[in-house]
Scaffold this active site. Structure first.
Site, PDB file in Angstrom:
ATOM      1  CE  LYS A  14      -2.375  -1.106   3.770  1.00 35.47           C
ATOM      2  NZ  LYS A  14      -2.051  -2.475   4.204  1.00 35.47           N
ATOM      3  NE  ARG A  89      -4.944  -1.528   9.736  1.00 31.43           N
ATOM      4  CZ  ARG A  89      -3.899  -0.967   9.126  1.00 31.43           C
ATOM      5  NH1 ARG A  89      -3.977   0.260   8.693  1.00 31.43           N
ATOM      6  NH2 ARG A  89      -2.794  -1.648   8.944  1.00 31.43           N
ATOM      7  NE  ARG A 128       7.051  -3.390   6.696  1.00 34.55           N
ATOM      8  CZ  ARG A 128       5.769  -3.094   6.495  1.00 34.55           C
ATOM      9  NH1 ARG A 128       5.379  -2.577   5.347  1.00 34.55           N
ATOM     10  NH2 ARG A 128       4.876  -3.335   7.416  1.00 34.55           N
ATOM     11  NE  ARG A 134       5.688  -0.946  10.605  1.00 31.13           N
ATOM     12  CZ  ARG A 134       4.686  -0.902   9.731  1.00 31.13           C
ATOM     13  NH1 ARG A 134       4.848  -0.299   8.579  1.00 31.13           N
ATOM     14  NH2 ARG A 134       3.533  -1.474  10.007  1.00 31.13           N
ATOM     15  NE  ARG A 145       1.247  -5.465  11.214  1.00 25.23           N
ATOM     16  CZ  ARG A 145       2.357  -5.374  10.487  1.00 25.23           C
ATOM     17  NH1 ARG A 145       3.464  -5.999  10.871  1.00 25.23           N
ATOM     18  NH2 ARG A 145       2.357  -4.678   9.387  1.00 25.23           N
TER      19      ARG A 145
END
Ligand code: ATP
Ligand code: MG
Length: 194
Positions: A14, A89, A128, A134, A145
């Site tokens: 995204k 969301r 990532r 993160r 998630r």
């Protein structure tokens, strides 16, 4: 206004596609995840609340995120259009967004749904996590998630499909190929924007 939602599970690309869309169409980017990460970095009160949810892979409460979104919209009414990245969301967020936009005499023109299989998502997010730092790009939190996405976010596909606004694009292909498909949809629809 040309208002677009970039939609898909965590790791579907995204953020990456948003940058390309902004460069071509000059839209104003609203990434709720980025906004929250900035708040955490600045160590604000909101950041402290958001951090508790984000690090366990949960969504922050609707009321809170809707308020943040409404403020960002109000502060940028001169924009040519918005690209919503990471919002809505939940169905409640989707309804709130419709309401906020209709108050401004505008609406969502397209929901670009990036479809990527789960194996590829896991690979991308774990990779990532090695670089991003993160807290939510950690294998256990990633699973959470993805589960939250399936339970709370995925129902939005039906919500927008019923409105005839859902455009599904295969997100497994190269960044350029995915963007080409997105641009086809947006070029086709942009004349309808109001
Ligand atoms: P991508 O990898 O595709 O960019 P993402 O799911 O990894 O997407 P963000 O959109 O950056 O990441 O969101 C990170 C976290 O911020 C979410 O897991 C959630 O806790 C919180 N968050 C972001 N947007 C919302 C929202 N609209 N409602 C509730 N919580 C949100
Ligand atoms: Mg993102």
């Amino acid at each position: 206004m040309l208002n677009v939602i970039i939609f898909g599970p965590p790791g579907s690309g995204k953020g990456t596609q948003s940058e390309l869309i902004i460069a071509k169409y000059g839209l104003y980017h609203i990434s709720t995840g980025e906004i929250l990460r900035q708040e955490i970095k600045k160590q604000t009160e909101l950041g402290a609340v958001a951090d508790e949810y984000i690090k366990t892979g949960q969504l922050i409460p609707d009321e809170l995120i809707i308020k943040i979104l409404a403020d960002v919209l109000d502060a940028n009414l001169g924009a040519k259009g918005f690209i919503f990245d990471g919002f809505p969301r939940t169905i409640a967020q989707g309804k709130a967004l419709d309401q906020l936009l209709s108050e401004k005499n505008t609406s969502i023109i397209a929901v670009l749904n990036l479809a990527v299989d789960e194996e590829e998502l896991l690979n991308r997010l774990i990779k990532r996590g090695e670089e991003s730092g993160r807290t939510d790009d950690d294998p256990v939190v990633i699973q959470k998630r993805l589960e939250v996405y399936r339970n709370q976010t995925e129902p939005l596909k039906e919500f927008y499909k019923k409105k005839g606004k859902l455009f599904t694009i295969k997100g497994n292909n190269s960044i350029e190929d995915v963007f080409e498909k997105i641009a086809e949809v947006l070029d086709r629809l942009s004349f309808q924007a109001k």
